[in-house]
Design a protein around this motif. Structure first.
Motif, PDB file in Angstrom:
ATOM      1  N   GLY A  42      -8.704  23.265   0.658  1.00  0.00           N
ATOM      2  CA  GLY A  42      -9.978  22.842   0.168  1.00  0.00           C
ATOM      3  C   GLY A  42     -10.145  21.961  -1.102  1.00  0.00           C
ATOM      4  N   LEU A  43      -8.606  21.543  -1.302  1.00  0.00           N
ATOM      5  CA  LEU A  43      -8.583  20.470  -2.520  1.00  0.00           C
ATOM      6  C   LEU A  43      -8.667  19.062  -1.877  1.00  0.00           C
ATOM      7  CD1 LEU A  43      -5.849  22.534  -4.408  1.00  0.00           C
ATOM      8  CD2 LEU A  43      -8.334  22.373  -4.882  1.00  0.00           C
ATOM      9  N   PRO A  44      -9.269  18.048  -2.770  1.00  0.00           N
ATOM     10  CA  PRO A  44      -9.312  16.698  -2.118  1.00  0.00           C
ATOM     11  C   PRO A  44      -7.893  15.844  -2.917  1.00  0.00           C
ATOM     12  CG  PRO A  44     -10.685  17.191  -3.979  1.00  0.00           C
ATOM     13  CD  PRO A  44     -10.153  18.271  -3.990  1.00  0.00           C
ATOM     14  N   PHE A  45      -7.126  15.391  -1.827  1.00  0.00           N
ATOM     15  CA  PHE A  45      -6.365  14.122  -2.026  1.00  0.00           C
ATOM     16  C   PHE A  45      -6.604  12.951  -1.372  1.00  0.00           C
ATOM     17  CE2 PHE A  45      -4.510  18.537  -2.106  1.00  0.00           C
ATOM     18  CZ  PHE A  45      -3.607  18.403  -3.198  1.00  0.00           C
ATOM     19  N   VAL A  46      -5.919  11.762  -2.246  1.00  0.00           N
ATOM     20  CA  VAL A  46      -6.122  10.565  -1.222  1.00  0.00           C
ATOM     21  C   VAL A  46      -4.480  10.186  -1.040  1.00  0.00           C
ATOM     22  CG1 VAL A  46      -6.818   8.384  -1.319  1.00  0.00           C
ATOM     23  CG2 VAL A  46      -8.179  10.025  -2.332  1.00  0.00           C
ATOM     24  N   LEU A  47      -4.133  10.060   0.119  1.00  0.00           N
ATOM     25  CA  LEU A  47      -2.709   9.697   0.246  1.00  0.00           C
ATOM     26  C   LEU A  47      -2.708   8.171   0.541  1.00  0.00           C
ATOM     27  CD1 LEU A  47      -1.567  12.160   3.027  1.00  0.00           C
ATOM     28  CD2 LEU A  47      -1.100  12.288   0.497  1.00  0.00           C
ATOM     29  N   THR A  48      -1.542   7.568   0.090  1.00  0.00           N
ATOM     30  CA  THR A  48      -1.255   6.155   0.092  1.00  0.00           C
ATOM     31  C   THR A  48       0.068   5.988   0.742  1.00  0.00           C
ATOM     32  OG1 THR A  48      -3.057   5.658  -1.431  1.00  0.00           O
ATOM     33  CG2 THR A  48      -1.540   3.998  -0.714  1.00  0.00           C
ATOM     34  N   ASP A  49       0.269   5.560   1.978  1.00  0.00           N
ATOM     35  CA  ASP A  49       1.636   5.078   2.413  1.00  0.00           C
ATOM     36  C   ASP A  49       1.931   3.716   2.241  1.00  0.00           C
ATOM     37  OD1 ASP A  49       3.989   4.970   4.047  1.00  0.00           O
ATOM     38  OD2 ASP A  49       2.877   4.652   5.851  1.00  0.00           O
ATOM     39  N   THR A  50       3.232   3.449   1.806  1.00  0.00           N
ATOM     40  CA  THR A  50       3.384   2.101   1.100  1.00  0.00           C
ATOM     41  C   THR A  50       4.497   1.657   1.908  1.00  0.00           C
ATOM     42  OG1 THR A  50       4.893   2.636  -0.398  1.00  0.00           O
ATOM     43  CG2 THR A  50       2.753   2.745  -0.856  1.00  0.00           C
ATOM     44  N   ALA A  51       4.852   0.106   1.699  1.00  0.00           N
ATOM     45  CA  ALA A  51       5.855  -0.355   2.258  1.00  0.00           C
ATOM     46  C   ALA A  51       7.217   0.037   1.566  1.00  0.00           C
ATOM     47  CB  ALA A  51       5.897  -1.802   2.104  1.00  0.00           C
ATOM     48  N   GLY A  52       8.479   0.173   2.406  1.00  0.00           N
ATOM     49  CA  GLY A  52       9.621   0.550   1.705  1.00  0.00           C
ATOM     50  C   GLY A  52      10.073  -0.423   0.742  1.00  0.00           C
ATOM     51  N   ILE A  53      10.561   0.234  -0.431  1.00  0.00           N
ATOM     52  CA  ILE A  53      10.897  -0.896  -1.315  1.00  0.00           C
ATOM     53  C   ILE A  53      12.490  -1.508  -0.985  1.00  0.00           C
ATOM     54  CG2 ILE A  53      11.319  -1.101  -3.703  1.00  0.00           C
ATOM     55  CD1 ILE A  53       8.614  -0.323  -3.236  1.00  0.00           C
ATOM     56  N   ARG A  54      12.320  -2.776  -1.077  1.00  0.00           N
ATOM     57  CA  ARG A  54      13.860  -3.482  -0.848  1.00  0.00           C
ATOM     58  C   ARG A  54      13.469  -4.950  -1.405  1.00  0.00           C
ATOM     59  NH1 ARG A  54      15.381  -4.021   5.501  1.00  0.00           N
ATOM     60  NH2 ARG A  54      13.257  -4.759   6.404  1.00  0.00           N
ATOM     61  N   ASP A  55      14.532  -5.935  -1.704  1.00  0.00           N
ATOM     62  CA  ASP A  55      14.487  -7.258  -1.822  1.00  0.00           C
ATOM     63  C   ASP A  55      14.328  -7.726  -0.316  1.00  0.00           C
ATOM     64  OD1 ASP A  55      14.557  -7.208  -4.548  1.00  0.00           O
ATOM     65  OD2 ASP A  55      16.679  -7.144  -4.562  1.00  0.00           O
ATOM     66  N   SER A  56      13.471  -8.722  -0.086  1.00  0.00           N
ATOM     67  CA  SER A  56      13.265  -9.202   1.190  1.00  0.00           C
ATOM     68  C   SER A  56      13.103 -10.816   1.214  1.00  0.00           C
ATOM     69  CB  SER A  56      12.091  -8.356   1.885  1.00  0.00           C
ATOM     70  OG  SER A  56      11.755  -9.013   3.075  1.00  0.00           O
TER      71      SER A  56
END
Ligand SMILES: Nc1nc2c(ncn2[C@@H]2O[C@H](COP(=O)(O)OP(=O)(O)OP(=O)(O)O)[C@@H](O)[C@H]2O)c(=O)[nH]1
Ligand SMILES: [Mg+2]
Length: 464
Positions: free
Chosen positions: A276-290
């Motif tokens: 019953g609680l609201p969240f907003v999920l954000t998936d992100t790119a894996g962190i690395r030097d590219s």
């Protein structure tokens, strides 16, 4: 928006589209007259008379076009006479069948008879202006209509019942009373004796008014989160299983999962309702030097969204333990609150025993397997615990507007307190006291200027 309450307004109050029934709402002094000219009671020829529409009683009949005599629909009509109505004015609701064309045709007849199309939120605005509710209640009604989680619904309902408004009124009344005594002492210092006990006032400020305002401000922080959802950003090294965790939490295949590191590039955002609680999920790119420019942009976006997160879910591959890369990443995120997710529990022997640097201070640590789903319940619990909403779930939480006013009031009272401690005169202090009183009045909508009301009510739907 015109403030002339003598106009009669009308709108379709049910949502657009087809439904079992649809309701046309009319409010204003002409509403009963207008309804009577269009409404024929069942079995009785000719338009109804005003006394046919008893207040708060449903009457069955037909809506007829007065020009052509055509019957448009069989309807139930209810009149709610002033002041016992939502707006405080005479209100008529016509319950027709729920076809959009039909409702529009009936509305057109109502408008032909002299009503004006209501603006968004205008019924509620009239309810507020007629003193049927304070501004916090009107805002609560909006929260209630827009609620997407049970916690937001409970909060809206508590606001609508006037729980916050009553608290603010009490505070304001008490300050007003103090201001009145102060004024008497300033104006007639000899006649009235010592009306204001300074020690007592100082004590009240420190032990009651200021703590109370600070509590309301704190509650306001929860209110904002509860309205918008707590922003959870899932971050980690490539291939740690971030997207898999996201999909598990959402119970849907939202984010692409592959065994190729660097799969996720863009931010993938999705609302989530947990207990019953609201969240907003954000998936992100894996962190690395590219060297890949697209991946680099993804990493930049990931870092930006980490900075604006309420909480980061730092997902790590349990097999790698706390290696150099993850330690570097932990350092960059540690200024945000974070939960540590040891993923791929299925691939290691004792996930909970994996040692972490003592400098790491996650709010909680959860071992799980996004692949099998084992341990996901613990993560859900950690998230709801973190949200810390539980103790305030039922309260009428202030919104941003209220919070800003409480801050103004607290600052003003703080000045009163400081002024008293340094021995200023009452007439100086009373200016600040009035600022505080005014700020509390603003919360309730006292002397609200039309622009503010426009801003608040234009967010409502037409017909509300
Ligand atoms: N065995 C096992 N494999 C997992 C688990 N979680 C994820 N994987 C696998 O790990 C690989 C990477 O998973 P993703 O969810 O795409 O990882 P990611 O962190 O989003 O990766 P990027 O988007 O590339 O940064 C996939 O092959 C998943 O099936 C787990 O708990 N156990
Ligand atoms: Mg991914």
């Amino acid at each position: 928006m015109p403030l002339d309450n003598t106009e009669t307004i009308a709108a379709i109050a049910t949502p657009p589209g087809t439904g079992g029934i649809g309701i046309i709402r009319i409010s204003g002094p002409a509403s009963i007259g207008i309804a009577c000219r269009l409404f024929h009671r069942k079995g009785i020829a000719g338009p109804a008379a005003s006394h046919d529409l008893l207040s708060h009683r449903l009457t069955l009949g037909h809506i007829c076009d007065p020009a052509s005599g055509e019957i448009l629909d069989e309807v139930l009509v209810v009149a709610m006479r002033s002041p016992r109505s939502f707006t405080g004015e005479d209100v008529v609701e016509i319950q027709a069948h729920g076809g959009p064309w039909l409702l529009r045709s009936i509305l057109a007849l109502v408008l032909d008879q002299g009503a004006r199309l209501a603006e968004p939120g205008e019924f509620t605005r009239r309810a507020f202006l007629s003193g049927r509710m304070d501004l916090t209640q009107a805002e609560g009604m909006m929260d209630l209509i827009e609620a997407r989680t049970s916690a937001a619904r409970k909060m809206g309902s508590a606001l609508l019942r006037g729980e916050l408004g009553m608290e603010v009124s009490r505070l304001r009344e008490a300050l007003l009373e103090l201001a009145t005594r102060m004024a008497a002492e300033i104006d007639f210092p000899d006649d009235v004796g010592d009306l204001v006990d300074e020690g007592q006032v100082l004590q009240d400020l420190q032990e009651y008014y200021l703590p109370e305002l600070r509590r309301l401000i704190r509650m306001g922080e929860n209110g904002v989160r509860l309205r918008e959802g707590l922003r959870i950003v899932i971050a980690g090294l490539p291939n740690a299983g971030k997207s898999s965790v996201m999909n598990r939490l959402l119970a849907m295949d939202r984010s692409i999962v592959t065994d190729i590191p660097g799969t996720t590039r863009d931010l993938v955002e999705e609302p989530l309702n947990l207990a019953g609680l609201p969240f907003v999920l954000t998936d992100t790119a894996g962190i690395r030097d590219s060297s890949d420019p697209i991946e680099r942009m993804g990493v930049e976006r990931a870092m930006e969204s980490i900075r604006s997160a309420d909480c980061v879910l730092l997902v790590m591959d349990a097999r790698r333990g706390a290696d150099r890369e993850i330690c570097l990443l932990e350092e960059t995120i540690r200024s945000s609150p974070y939960l540590l997710v040891m993923n791929k529990k299925d691939l290691v022997d004792d996930c909970d025993a994996i040692a972490l640097p003592s400098s790491w201070k996650p709010a909680a640590r959860v071992s799980l397997s996004a692949r099998s789903g084992e341990g996901m319940d613990a993560l859900r619990k950690a998230l709801t615990d973190l949200a810390g909403f539980s103790e305030v779930q039922h309260a009428a939480l202030p919104n941003l507007r209220h919070r800003a006013a409480f801050e103004r009031a607290a600052e003003a009272l703080e000045r009163v307190r400081a002024g008293m401690l340094s021995g200023h005169f009452w007439d100086l202090l009373s200016v600040d006291l009035h600022t505080a009183i005014q700020a509390l009045g603003n919360v309730l909508g006292e002397n609200a200027d039309p622009d503010l009301l426009d801003r608040i009510f234009s967010g409502f739907c037409i017909g509300k």
